[in-house]
Scaffold this active site. Structure first.
Site, short mmCIF file in Angstrom:
data_model
loop_
_atom_site.label_atom_id
_atom_site.label_comp_id
_atom_site.label_asym_id
_atom_site.label_seq_id
_atom_site.Cartn_x
_atom_site.Cartn_y
_atom_site.Cartn_z
N TYR A 123 6.55 3.12 4.46
CA TYR A 123 6.18 1.76 4.10
C TYR A 123 7.36 0.90 3.64
CZ TYR A 123 5.72 3.77 -0.68
OH TYR A 123 5.91 4.44 -1.87
N HIS A 208 -2.23 1.55 4.16
CA HIS A 208 -1.75 2.20 2.95
C HIS A 208 -2.87 2.71 2.06
CE1 HIS A 208 -0.45 2.31 -1.30
NE2 HIS A 208 0.68 2.80 -0.79
N ARG A 211 -6.78 -0.66 -1.39
CA ARG A 211 -6.21 -1.72 -2.23
C ARG A 211 -5.34 -2.66 -1.40
NH1 ARG A 211 -4.25 2.75 -4.77
NH2 ARG A 211 -2.10 2.04 -4.49
N GLU A 240 -6.99 8.45 -5.16
CA GLU A 240 -5.98 9.27 -5.84
C GLU A 240 -6.12 9.18 -7.35
OE1 GLU A 240 -1.10 9.76 -6.09
OE2 GLU A 240 -1.97 8.18 -4.86
N HIS A 274 -4.83 12.69 -0.56
CA HIS A 274 -5.24 12.96 -1.94
C HIS A 274 -6.76 13.12 -2.03
CE1 HIS A 274 -1.14 12.20 -2.99
NE2 HIS A 274 -1.22 10.90 -2.70
N ASP A 325 4.86 14.66 -0.34
CA ASP A 325 4.66 13.32 -0.89
C ASP A 325 5.94 12.75 -1.50
OD1 ASP A 325 3.63 11.01 -1.94
OD2 ASP A 325 1.93 11.93 -2.92
#
Length: 461
Positions: A123, A208, A211, A240, A274, A325
């Site tokens: 990202y 992503h 949100r 998550e 997650h 991650d």
């Protein structure tokens, strides 16, 4: 022409087999896997038991550059959200050459640790001011070059990031390098597709999180992706943090996983990264969709996310895989160990992830993680079987924790009784030996590049 390698023992998808011959062609795809046979004349005899290479299904490569640098209390109650602010500050400084240096070292580390492919959830797109580079895929190309140089398989997942929270709230200053319009993202994917194909990488898309995208942009981006590649993998961060769940409820009246399952065509292409905080009904529905749960035990522990209820997920026949991650730990076996240990802490039982088919926890978790990771990667990396990539790890029979043991006990000792990376002797990816005697050929140069990049970044005022 074919290449042959023979092992005294190998962990195949159905379990351990003896006297195993592996054959692959010039493209590194396994053409034959045969057990109970002698080593043909002239073939490579592997120096220890062979296990499948593990796909790493969730990576933010740049974050390896500040791993270990956030372990100081900055406020009374540090959390994921305070860590995120520090991550944004680090991300704001990175230049393309620095990203490539960090990623090259990371991918060398991954190979030495038993990962043979990676899903890069990417990202960091624009320059430090938030403007697109003259070549909008500049940072994506840096990651592809790093993977090619290290010799790790790649699934590149450019991230669609547009908002700071549910309901389309404007992005923050710290997110300026991440933001793409939906049409701009689809143009980026079209530009990257031939680059990925040229090196055998897979291209997908990562909205992503709920949100960061609105329902309309999620719908439109998925439709655009289908026009480019209707089988491309789709990854998303979801559920998550408990705050994320609460914010989603306030916005929509539904929990994140419930909302996604109701609104999007979630199926085997999806990886739910997650998915820590699900109700039983959400977990059952998500498992039935065929999606993979992307579990990142060391990062989830580091960030205080919580513990994924893997026992519940497995009861629903859910598929799962492992990612590193934020790369506070780059060690395939350590992720498997911590996953089992967190389940023991949650259930107050031992050997939680073993099953009737695989009573050995190490073999059971590795095989499940390989299968789930391959599905999430959208690449043929599902273990030692015909048609899959010749990605495998040779354990070190000389290691004091492994020496003299049966192969299945060697794997168990590797996961639970060694320093975990120390018992890896060789790593092969697509039929090429990338690691020998525990070390990658690029280790010295890649480490020097990483150290220079990190030094420059952490000393920027």
């Amino acid at each position: 022409m074919t290449t042959q390698a023979w092992a005294e023992a190998a962990l195949l998808p159905a379990g351990w087999a003896r006297r195993v011959l592996l054959e692959w062609g010039p493209d590194g795809t396994l053409a034959r896997v045969r057990a109970d046979c002698d080593a043909p004349a002239g073939c490579t005899v592997l120096p220890g038991p062979v296990i499948p290479g593990l796909p790493n299904l969730h990576s933010h490569a740049f974050q390896r550059g500040f791993a270990g640098l956030t372990e100081f209390r900055a406020q009374d109650a540090d959390s994921f959200w305070s860590w995120r602010d520090l991550m944004y500050r680090f991300a704001a400084r990175i230049q393309p050459a620095q990203l490539e240096a960090i990623a090259t070292w990371l991918y060398v580390e991954m190979l030495e640790a038993g990962y043979t492919s990676v899903c890069e959830f990417h990202y960091l797109h624009h320059d430090p001011s938030g403007r697109p580079y003259a070549e909008p895929h500049t940072l994506s190309l840096a990651l592809l070059r790093a993977a090619r140089r290290a010799g790790i398989g790649m699934t590149l997942l450019p991230v669609l990031y547009q908002h700071s929270n549910f309901g389309g709230q404007p992005p923050t200053e710290g997110q300026r390098r991440f933001v793409h319009g939906t049409e701009d993202m689809l143009r980026l994917l079209e530009r990257l597709q031939p680059e990925c194909r040229a090196q055998g990488a897979r291209l997908g898309l990562a909205p992503h999180s709920l949100r960061a995208v609105t329902p309309a942009s999620l719908r439109d981006s998925l439709a655009g992706l289908d026009a480019i590649d209707p089988r491309a993998p789709i990854h998303i961060h979801i559920a998550e943090q408990t705050k994320e769940v609460d914010d989603c409820l306030a916005w929509s009246g539904r929990r994140p996983v419930q909302w996604l399952l109701d609104a999007a065509p979630v199926d085997e292409r999806w990886c739910l990264v997650h998915a820590t905080h699900m109700t039983r009904d959400e977990a059952l529905a998500a498992a039935r969709s065929g999606a993979v749960a992307g579990l990142c035990p060391t990062t989830e522990a580091n960030l205080g996310d919580g513990i994924f209820d893997l026992a519940q997920w497995r009861q629903a026949q859910g598929r799962w895989g492992i990612g590193s991650d934020s790369h506070v730990c780059v060690n395939a076996a350590e992720e498997l160990m911590l996953l089992e240990y967190t389940q023991r802490l949650a259930t107050r039982r031992r050997n939680v992830l073993a099953d009737d088919a695989q009573p050995g926890v190490a073999a059971a978790t590795l095989l499940a993680a390989v299968a789930g990771g391959a599905q999430a990667a959208g690449r043929p990396v599902a273990g030692l079987a015909t048609g899959q990539s010749a990605d495998f790890v040779v354990l070190d029979t000389r290691h004091i924790a492994l020496c003299g043991l049966d192969p299945q006990d060697m794997l168990s000792a590797h996961v639970f009784a060694s320093a975990r990376g120390s018992a890896v002797r060789q790593v092969w990816q697509a039929g090429t030996r990338r690691v020998d005697d525990g070390r990658h050929a690029l280790r010295h140069d890649a480490a020097a590049g990483f150290l220079a990049a990190r030094s420059d970044l952490i000393h920027v005022q």
